[in-house]
Design a protein around this motif. Sequence first.
Motif, mmCIF file in Angstrom:
data_model
loop_
_atom_site.group_PDB
_atom_site.id
_atom_site.type_symbol
_atom_site.label_atom_id
_atom_site.label_comp_id
_atom_site.label_asym_id
_atom_site.label_seq_id
_atom_site.Cartn_x
_atom_site.Cartn_y
_atom_site.Cartn_z
ATOM 1 N N UNK A 69 18.903 -0.149 20.943
ATOM 2 C CA UNK A 69 18.198 -1.071 21.901
ATOM 3 C C UNK A 69 19.277 -2.320 22.206
ATOM 4 N N UNK A 70 19.946 -2.573 20.811
ATOM 5 C CA UNK A 70 20.856 -3.615 21.131
ATOM 6 C C UNK A 70 22.177 -3.071 21.979
ATOM 7 N N UNK A 71 22.517 -1.822 21.717
ATOM 8 C CA UNK A 71 23.495 -1.257 22.609
ATOM 9 C C UNK A 71 23.297 -1.125 24.100
ATOM 10 N N UNK A 72 21.973 -0.985 24.521
ATOM 11 C CA UNK A 72 21.483 -0.933 25.935
ATOM 12 C C UNK A 72 22.087 -2.177 26.789
ATOM 13 N N UNK A 73 22.062 -3.594 26.162
ATOM 14 C CA UNK A 73 22.484 -4.801 26.768
ATOM 15 C C UNK A 73 23.995 -4.831 26.538
ATOM 16 N N UNK A 74 24.967 -4.121 26.140
ATOM 17 C CA UNK A 74 26.150 -4.576 25.947
ATOM 18 C C UNK A 74 26.782 -4.522 27.288
ATOM 19 N N UNK A 75 27.611 -5.261 27.114
ATOM 20 C CA UNK A 75 28.621 -5.694 28.350
ATOM 21 C C UNK A 75 29.976 -4.771 28.098
ATOM 22 N N UNK A 76 30.290 -4.148 27.106
ATOM 23 C CA UNK A 76 31.325 -3.447 27.064
ATOM 24 C C UNK A 76 31.571 -2.403 27.703
ATOM 25 N N UNK A 77 32.467 -2.412 28.628
ATOM 26 C CA UNK A 77 32.630 -1.240 29.698
ATOM 27 C C UNK A 77 33.950 -0.624 29.614
ATOM 28 N N UNK A 78 34.250 0.632 29.913
ATOM 29 C CA UNK A 78 35.594 1.254 29.644
ATOM 30 C C UNK A 78 35.551 2.178 31.113
ATOM 31 N N UNK A 79 36.725 2.614 31.425
ATOM 32 C CA UNK A 79 36.862 3.517 32.413
ATOM 33 C C UNK A 79 37.833 4.755 31.896
ATOM 34 N N UNK A 80 37.353 5.884 31.764
ATOM 35 C CA UNK A 80 38.510 6.981 31.488
ATOM 36 C C UNK A 80 39.434 7.067 32.191
ATOM 37 N N UNK A 81 40.783 7.769 31.764
ATOM 38 C CA UNK A 81 41.735 8.205 32.899
ATOM 39 C C UNK A 81 41.378 9.154 33.844
ATOM 40 N N UNK A 82 40.427 9.948 33.676
ATOM 41 C CA UNK A 82 39.737 10.683 35.082
ATOM 42 C C UNK A 82 39.217 9.718 36.005
ATOM 43 N N UNK A 83 38.269 8.690 35.482
ATOM 44 C CA UNK A 83 37.881 7.701 36.613
ATOM 45 C C UNK A 83 39.029 6.762 37.123
ATOM 46 N N UNK A 84 39.767 6.663 36.453
ATOM 47 C CA UNK A 84 40.963 5.811 37.198
ATOM 48 C C UNK A 84 41.933 6.574 38.388
ATOM 49 N N UNK A 85 41.890 7.923 37.964
ATOM 50 C CA UNK A 85 42.571 8.727 39.001
ATOM 51 C C UNK A 85 41.582 8.904 40.096
ATOM 52 N N UNK A 86 40.442 9.171 39.999
ATOM 53 C CA UNK A 86 39.369 9.439 40.844
ATOM 54 C C UNK A 86 38.837 8.190 41.471
ATOM 55 N N UNK A 87 39.269 7.282 41.348
ATOM 56 C CA UNK A 87 38.552 5.843 41.921
ATOM 57 C C UNK A 87 39.078 5.721 43.469
ATOM 58 N N UNK A 88 40.284 6.223 43.808
ATOM 59 C CA UNK A 88 40.595 5.980 45.461
ATOM 60 C C UNK A 88 40.106 7.546 45.762
#
Length: 329
Positions: free
Chosen positions: A30-49
């Motif tokens: 329940x505490x982890x649901x409201x966590x603002x810790x975000x990350x982007x995987x290398x696949x997401x960085x490549x597929x952003x554009x």
Amino acid sequence: MPFKHNSSRRHRIGKMKVKVTNWSEYETGLRRRCSLTLWLTPEALVGWAAPRRKNRGGQPRYSDLAIESALTLGLVFGLRLRQAEGFLASLLQMMGLALAVPDHTTLSRRARTCRSPNRRPDRQGPPDGPVHVLVDSTGLQIYGAGQWLEEKHGAKSRRGWRKLHLALDADSGEIIAHTMTEQDTGDASQVGLLLDQIDGPIGRFTADGAYDGKPTYDAIIGHSADAAIVIPPRANAVEPNGEQPPGQRDEHVAVIIKDGRMKWQAPTGCGRRALVETAIGRYKSIIGRRLRARSFQAQQTEVAIGCAVLNRMLASATPKSVRRSSNVA
């Protein structure tokens, strides 16, 4: 399941008490649901554009992943498109990522064509066997003047709403299929579309009386021939007297006529459909009772993202409860 004829003496019936067996794990989730810790995987960085088009015409700048990420953040934190744009830009700046952020105009336009897939969380994986499917529908308000105009000025109300149809996995509580329709669409007409989104076999299908009818039974049996169907027949249903062998609905009608509807509900597990009503309440309390998008296509995208968000939240924290035994002297 509480019955209507017990309403006058329901105050004498003790409330069922349950105990959460994994409270420490559930509290952490329940505490982890409201966590603002975000990350982007290398696949997401490549597929952003967005990939470049090979035919003539304008080149898209952002991929569907970028649009979906911005819309998801706006939906989770209750932000409008401009605020979602600024929120995502500040996050990428703090993360030190030189990624372009879709502006609010692009988000509004691309939301009409972008569709968030109904992905199951990675931790769950595919089901081990046939699933128990629970189906129900609810209404979501859309933009309109509402009842105030009709009550205050006598004008015709412009308030409208959409129908959200959900198919739930009874064991995990995840939304495994969904559709959104106009307010006049019948519930039974969406059974086939919901079943088309379910890849595995169905062991049991449970719904309320609005889905009663031969088309519903035919659609379920066409998907999974061995599925057990639990749908309350209509009050005026009668036993068949033809020469054809009785089907599941005919057996339900025969048992209800012989023993009554209340005795039929307990062995069939009809009361488990309350779980999908709980999922509907979870959607309205977390995502909202009202759709923010104006166009029907953008509203479909909003609903798809909302279902994916609920599945992700459910994956991070799920209580395991057992019923407490009552000690009677």
